[in-house]
Design an enzyme around this catalytic site. Structure first.
Site, PDB file in Angstrom:
ATOM      1  N   SER A   1       1.758  -2.498  -1.993  1.00 29.06           N
ATOM      2  CA  SER A   1       1.239  -1.080  -1.099  1.00 29.06           C
ATOM      3  C   SER A   1       0.013  -0.935  -1.399  1.00 29.06           C
ATOM      4  O   SER A   1      -0.563  -1.000  -2.511  1.00 29.06           O
ATOM      5  CB  SER A   1       2.390  -0.192  -1.177  1.00 29.06           C
ATOM      6  OG  SER A   1       1.779   1.196  -0.573  1.00 29.06           O
TER       7      SER A   1
ATOM      8  N   TYR B   1       6.624   6.075  -6.107  1.00 30.98           N
ATOM      9  CA  TYR B   1       6.339   5.047  -5.418  1.00 30.98           C
ATOM     10  C   TYR B   1       5.438   4.208  -5.695  1.00 30.98           C
ATOM     11  O   TYR B   1       5.271   3.189  -5.839  1.00 30.98           O
ATOM     12  CB  TYR B   1       6.471   5.449  -3.801  1.00 30.98           C
ATOM     13  CG  TYR B   1       6.328   4.343  -2.858  1.00 30.98           C
ATOM     14  CD1 TYR B   1       7.377   3.454  -2.605  1.00 30.98           C
ATOM     15  CD2 TYR B   1       5.323   4.286  -2.423  1.00 30.98           C
ATOM     16  CE1 TYR B   1       7.338   2.482  -1.476  1.00 30.98           C
ATOM     17  CE2 TYR B   1       4.954   3.032  -1.673  1.00 30.98           C
ATOM     18  CZ  TYR B   1       6.012   2.167  -1.113  1.00 30.98           C
ATOM     19  OH  TYR B   1       5.889   1.239  -0.158  1.00 30.98           O
TER      20      TYR B   1
ATOM     21  N   LYS C   1       4.804   0.291  -7.106  1.00 29.21           N
ATOM     22  CA  LYS C   1       4.007  -0.944  -6.309  1.00 29.21           C
ATOM     23  C   LYS C   1       2.763  -1.059  -7.169  1.00 29.21           C
ATOM     24  O   LYS C   1       2.355  -2.501  -7.140  1.00 29.21           O
ATOM     25  CB  LYS C   1       3.531  -0.202  -4.825  1.00 29.21           C
ATOM     26  CG  LYS C   1       4.601   0.047  -3.988  1.00 29.21           C
ATOM     27  CD  LYS C   1       5.495  -1.290  -3.595  1.00 29.21           C
ATOM     28  CE  LYS C   1       6.411  -1.211  -2.605  1.00 29.21           C
ATOM     29  NZ  LYS C   1       7.147  -2.317  -2.526  1.00 29.21           N
TER      30      LYS C   1
ATOM     31  N   ASP D   1      22.211  -7.244  -2.736  1.00 29.60           N
ATOM     32  CA  ASP D   1      21.955  -6.035  -3.487  1.00 29.60           C
ATOM     33  C   ASP D   1      20.651  -6.552  -4.518  1.00 29.60           C
ATOM     34  O   ASP D   1      21.181  -7.230  -5.452  1.00 29.60           O
ATOM     35  CB  ASP D   1      23.113  -5.332  -4.141  1.00 29.60           C
ATOM     36  CG  ASP D   1      22.335  -4.122  -4.813  1.00 29.60           C
ATOM     37  OD1 ASP D   1      21.286  -3.793  -4.972  1.00 29.60           O
ATOM     38  OD2 ASP D   1      23.201  -3.035  -5.218  1.00 29.60           O
TER      39      ASP D   1
END
Length: 253
Positions: A144, A157, A161, A64
């Site tokens: 990203s 998100y 990134k 994890d």
């Protein structure tokens, strides 16, 4: 015996989130390039299936990436089974469902940053000291295009990134004297299991809307990302550090 014709021959690598999507593509390419690879994933069964398919060059590792103790245990196991780890790919990540920036529940925000950002800190703490002692290595962070050219309604998100891109450059500066190169990849939306979440439900229409924003006219694939990853982690990229390379079909132009 190492094969000098393979770019990663003799190297040991760990790929987080390596059992599916971009991570699986990277694992497959690294093995094909001669590396021994630890497939580190929360889904141990999927990692074991991939390792069984790829043979002795791949091992499954349970982790994890948001849990410090689990990451430390994974690093210890990886080094015991594969030898000194010279390449670490921080690929594990979670997406965000489209929505207004004020609508994300706090626990979802915390999970997003624990997996997409905190994990890079944890793997660095687990692997970098041994890399320094060995005289070098390569770290690759999968960021990203959202970190440099955000799409609307994916604010947090995108922010995670963007954090990863900034961390990549800061890590590269600090670790360069130790011979450790740190780079990132910025994929455009990919044909992976995460796509359904990003586009709010997979459909031909939703895919068409995304593809229309990509000049080369298609989504990215795990093979696209893997090819770039193999280059940046290989001796061919020996003079490249601190780069966030867009693998985006022109999306960020």
């Amino acid at each position: 015996m190492a094969d000098a014709n393979l770019r990663l021959s003799g190297q040991a690598a760990v790929v987080t989130g390596g059992a599916s999507g971009f991570g699986e593509g990277i694992v497959r390419r690294f093995v094909a390039e001669g590396a021994r690879v630890g497939i580190a994933d929360l889904n141990l069964e999927a990692a074991q299936r991939l390792a069984a398919e790829l043979g002795a060059a791949a091992v499954a590792l349970a982790v994890d990436v948001s849990d410090a103790a689990r990451v430390a245990e994974m690093a210890t196991e990886a080094q015991a089974r594969l030898g000194p780890i010279g390449i670490v790919v921080n690929n594990a990540g979670v997406p965000q469902a489209p929505g207004a920036l004020t609508d994300m529940p706090e626990h979802e925000f915390d999970r997003l940053f624990a997996i997409n950002a905190r994990s890079v800190f944890l793997t660095s703490r687990a692997f970098v000291p041994a890399m320094i002692a060995a005289g070098g290595g390569a770290i690759l962070n999968i960021a990203s295009t959202g970190g440099v050219r955000p799409r609307p309604n994916l604010t947090w998100y995108n922010a995670s990134k963007g954090w990863m891109i900034a961390a990549t450059k800061a890590m590269a500066i600090e670790l360069a004297p130790a011979g450790i190169r740190v780079n990132a990849l910025n994929p455009v939306a990919g044909d992976t299991p995460m796509l359904n979440t990003f586009i709010g439900g997979d459909s031909d229409e939703a895919r068409a809307r995304i593809v229309a924003t990509i000049p080369l006219g298609r989504l990215s694939t795990p093979a696209d990302i893997a090819a770039a990853a193999a280059f940046l982690c290989s001796p061919d990229a020996a003079m490249i550090t601190g780069v966030a390379l867009e693998v985006d079909g022109g999306r960020c132009i």
